[in-house]
Design an enzyme around this catalytic site. Structure first.
Site, mmCIF file in Angstrom:
data_model
loop_
_atom_site.group_PDB
_atom_site.id
_atom_site.type_symbol
_atom_site.label_atom_id
_atom_site.label_comp_id
_atom_site.label_asym_id
_atom_site.label_seq_id
_atom_site.Cartn_x
_atom_site.Cartn_y
_atom_site.Cartn_z
ATOM 1 N N CYS A 128 0.831 -1.201 0.000
ATOM 2 C CA CYS A 128 0.000 0.000 0.000
ATOM 3 C C CYS A 128 0.863 1.248 0.000
ATOM 4 O O CYS A 128 1.398 1.644 1.045
ATOM 5 C CB CYS A 128 -0.928 -0.012 1.219
ATOM 6 S SG CYS A 128 -1.880 1.503 1.409
ATOM 7 N N CYS A 178 -0.423 4.122 2.206
ATOM 8 C CA CYS A 178 -0.167 3.904 3.635
ATOM 9 C C CYS A 178 1.272 4.235 4.018
ATOM 10 O O CYS A 178 1.527 4.802 5.081
ATOM 11 C CB CYS A 178 -0.438 2.441 4.013
ATOM 12 S SG CYS A 178 -2.055 1.812 3.569
ATOM 13 N N ASP A 179 2.228 3.851 3.165
ATOM 14 C CA ASP A 179 3.627 3.820 3.595
ATOM 15 C C ASP A 179 4.586 4.716 2.822
ATOM 16 O O ASP A 179 5.768 4.798 3.163
ATOM 17 C CB ASP A 179 4.146 2.370 3.512
ATOM 18 C CG ASP A 179 3.377 1.426 4.417
ATOM 19 O OD1 ASP A 179 2.942 1.879 5.493
ATOM 20 O OD2 ASP A 179 3.207 0.248 4.057
#
Length: 308
Positions: free
Chosen positions: A133, A136-137
């Site tokens: 993701c 997300c990161d």
């Protein structure tokens, strides 16, 4: 005695929330169960520019809007990791943790999850450089070199997102051309930060026991084993249906996707399925929403037929 709902919806992605909206608007009692936050994979998506009505909207924002729409007409939402189901009787039984729920109809909206590469280092460095993701990161890799594995829409969309943050993005693809939509390919090829390694098979993710440092791959044209330096690797090599709970019900194909007719009805009376969990070619928010509207309405029609 457990409350008897008209409809239980397993999964709160865009399709499940839309089904909840349509079913609750039809004055049905609706329970939505999900093991995570409502919105599903939309929460892991940055800018969405292909959902009608919005030139661009953030995934978490669209999730919140869909959730509020679904709840406006009385649907209930509960966190619940469903561990067993019994659809053999007129009352469908769904168990989540220590709780048991009953309904006259069930809509399966459990979606799909990212496949893993299954190479050395993938599990060891999960959360320490290995990610599925970018939204997300990506912030953890500001001005660093990262690798994206894959060549479909998700790989290129996330690669473009990473290019806004990382120093460089190297796409490793096992074929000699991308499978992503032409508009995404055009954006990627025109982005100076994006590089491409073709006909390559990722073999190992290497780190220093703290974080990822290198990605090793096989050059399938020359047979050479090569490597590229990277602080992170983002993997997009396909998805798997989340249908383990339903594999013995006779409603899935050989790959685990649930088979339905155009009304989202499975072969079991009163059991519907929608969205990414279905056997179909296109898996997008827009057609998950379309599936959800049909499933919600058809659940109502099914319940009406029980009164005849």
């Amino acid at each position: 005695m457990s409350k008897l709902y008209d409809v239980i919806i397993i999964g709160a992605g865009p399709g499940g929330l839309t089904a909840a909206l349509y079913a609750s608007r039809a004055n049905l009692s609706v329970l939505v169960l999900d093991r995570g936050i409502y919105g599903g994979q939309m929460n892991n998506t940055g800018a969405i520019d292909n959902y009608p009505g919005f030139t661009e909207i953030q995934g978490p924002e669209l999730s919140e809007k869909m959730y509020q729409s679904a709840m406006n007409f009385g649907a209930e939402y509960k966190y619940g990791d469903v561990n067993s189901v019994d659809f053999s009787g007129k009352e469908k039984i769904v168990k989540a943790g220590n709780d048991e729920y009953h309904a006259k109809a069930v809509i399966i909206a459990t979606g799909a999850e990212h496949k893993h590469l299954g190479v050395p280092g993938e599990e060891e460095y999960s959360g320490r450089g290995v990610s599925y993701c970018a939204v997300c990161d990506a912030a953890f890799f500001k001005d660093e070199e990262v690798v994206v594995v894959g060549g479909g829409d998700s790989a290129i969309e996330e690669g473009l997102y990473l290019a806004n943050i990382a120093k460089s993005v190297t796409v490793i693809h096992r074929r000699d051309s991308l499978r992503a939509q032409p508009v995404l390919q055009k954006r990627a090829f025109s982005n100076d930060k994006m590089k491409f390694i073709w006909n390559a098979q990722t073999e190992e993710i290497v780190g220093d026991n703290q974080k990822v440092t290198t990605v090793r791959y096989l050059d399938k044209e020359t047979g050479e084993h090569k490597e590229v330096n990277a602080s992170g690797i983002f993997i997009y090599v396909g998805v798997e249906p989340q249908t383990t709970l339903f594999k013995d019900l006779g409603i899935t194909d050989n790959h685990g996707w649930i088979i339905t007719d155009e009304k989202m009805q499975t072969k079991l009376d009163g059991v519907f399925a929608l969205g990414d969990v279905r056997a179909k070619d296109l898996r997008q928010i827009a057609n998950a929403v379309g599936d959800g509207s049909i499933a919600g309405q058809e659940a109502y029609n099914y319940l009406q037929s029980l009164k005849d």
